[in-house]
Design an enzyme around this catalytic site. Structure first.
Site, PDB file in Angstrom:
ATOM      1  N   CYS A 162     102.108  53.456 -13.519  1.00  0.00           N
ATOM      2  CA  CYS A 162     103.126  52.406 -13.489  1.00  0.00           C
ATOM      3  C   CYS A 162     104.248  52.620 -14.483  1.00  0.00           C
ATOM      4  CB  CYS A 162     102.485  51.040 -13.733  1.00  0.00           C
ATOM      5  SG  CYS A 162     101.945  50.748 -15.445  1.00  0.00           S
TER       6      CYS A 162
ATOM      7  N   CYS B  27      99.003  48.294 -15.921  1.00  0.00           N
ATOM      8  CA  CYS B  27      97.983  48.539 -14.908  1.00  0.00           C
ATOM      9  C   CYS B  27      96.714  49.029 -15.602  1.00  0.00           C
ATOM     10  CB  CYS B  27      98.472  49.552 -13.871  1.00  0.00           C
ATOM     11  SG  CYS B  27      98.546  51.267 -14.458  1.00  0.00           S
TER      12      CYS B  27
ATOM     13  N   CYS C  85      96.964  51.838 -18.029  1.00  0.00           N
ATOM     14  CA  CYS C  85      97.519  51.522 -19.340  1.00  0.00           C
ATOM     15  C   CYS C  85      96.415  51.169 -20.330  1.00  0.00           C
ATOM     16  CB  CYS C  85      98.495  50.348 -19.243  1.00  0.00           C
ATOM     17  SG  CYS C  85      99.984  50.683 -18.289  1.00  0.00           S
TER      18      CYS C  85
ATOM     19  N   CYS D  52      75.685  51.698 -17.233  1.00  0.00           N
ATOM     20  CA  CYS D  52      74.507  50.856 -17.384  1.00  0.00           C
ATOM     21  C   CYS D  52      73.225  51.578 -16.973  1.00  0.00           C
ATOM     22  CB  CYS D  52      74.671  49.550 -16.598  1.00  0.00           C
ATOM     23  SG  CYS D  52      74.723  49.742 -14.811  1.00  0.00           S
TER      24      CYS D  52
ATOM     25  N   LYS E  39      74.375  48.941   1.247  1.00  0.00           N
ATOM     26  CA  LYS E  39      74.719  47.734   0.496  1.00  0.00           C
ATOM     27  C   LYS E  39      75.798  46.924   1.204  1.00  0.00           C
ATOM     28  CE  LYS E  39      73.544  49.209  -4.195  1.00  0.00           C
ATOM     29  NZ  LYS E  39      74.044  49.442  -5.579  1.00  0.00           N
TER      30      LYS E  39
END
Length: 245
Positions: free
Chosen positions: A244, A170, A173, A185, A83
């Site tokens: 973070c 971030c 979170c 999917c 890809k």
């Protein structure tokens, strides 16, 4: 800026929010794309067309026949091919004046840190939480802006984080390790244009950031393809965030 570039980007130059200075910043920028699937194909196409000077495409997967209904950079003759490499060739046709590099293997932590450190913005459209967490942690460590997108069924989401993670949340979170069992999917389906719409919105946010426009960070934008509506939700910084906090 050379005359052909002025012609190509005339509509950007006409925007007071972009102008010549903003387009110069876009042209001098590096964008790292994690995943060149349904989301990444759309994101990469718009970033290339918009003149982002250096695109790095990271995807270790190969083109599958089931990808062709939504991953618009690939055709039947590309099935079985890398890809990242096929996308790089297609994007070079879209804009031959930019630099494009394909990474067709999975990055370990050290390689990823180097690529993130060299990028001005990282766009994550991959399809698994392990990679998303890995990319997020590298962006937090390197203080690099992260734009994350996902799509499933007729739904999608985009979130922007950083680059100042001392004051803003971030990706960790928003999601925790326990969320890794959420749907994907492959098992639930996705309407072909939905990942493209999410990828295009990610490109908008990236170009705004690269051009120097003020934009909210730590915001999750949710798209409902059934109603055609967007909803914005603020993401709070977690004091106990392992990345973070």
């Amino acid at each position: 800026m050379p005359d052909p570039a002025i012609t190509r980007h005339a509509r950007h130059l006409a925007l007071p929010q972009v102008g010549a200075d903003g387009q110069e910043r876009i042209g001098a920028s590096t964008a790292l794309l994690i995943g060149v699937g349904g989301i990444g194909c759309s994101t990469a196409s718009y970033l290339a067309a918009s003149g982002v000077g250096h695109l790095v495409l990271c995807d270790f997967d190969t083109v599958d026949a089931t990808n062709l209904g939504r991953q618009i950079l690939y055709g039947p003759d590309d099935v079985g091919e890398s890809k990242a490499q096929v996308a790089a060739r297609r994007l070079a046709v879209i804009n031959p004046d930019i630099q494009i590099r394909a990474i067709a293997h999975r990055l370990d932590d050290e390689q990823l840190r180097r690529e993130v450190a060299a990028a001005d913005v990282v766009l994550d459209g991959c399809d698994n939480f392990a990679t998303r967490f890995q990319v997020n942690d590298a962006c937090v460590e390197q203080s690099t802006c992260l734009i994350s997108g996902a799509a499933i069924r007729l739904e999608g989401q985009v979130a922007e984080f950083g680059p100042d993670y001392s004051a803003s949340p971030c990706y960790r979170c928003l999601y925790k390790e326990a969320d890794e069992s959420l749907d994907n999917c492959a098992g639930n389906g996705v309407l072909g244009p939905v990942p493209g719409a999410i990828g295009a919105l990610m490109a908008v946010e990236a170009l705004k950031f690269l051009a120097g426009m003020r934009s909210r960070r730590g915001v999750l934008r949710l798209f409902d393809g059934v109603s055609g509506e967007f909803r914005a939700v603020g993401v709070q910084k977690r004091p106990d965030c392992p990345a973070c906090g």
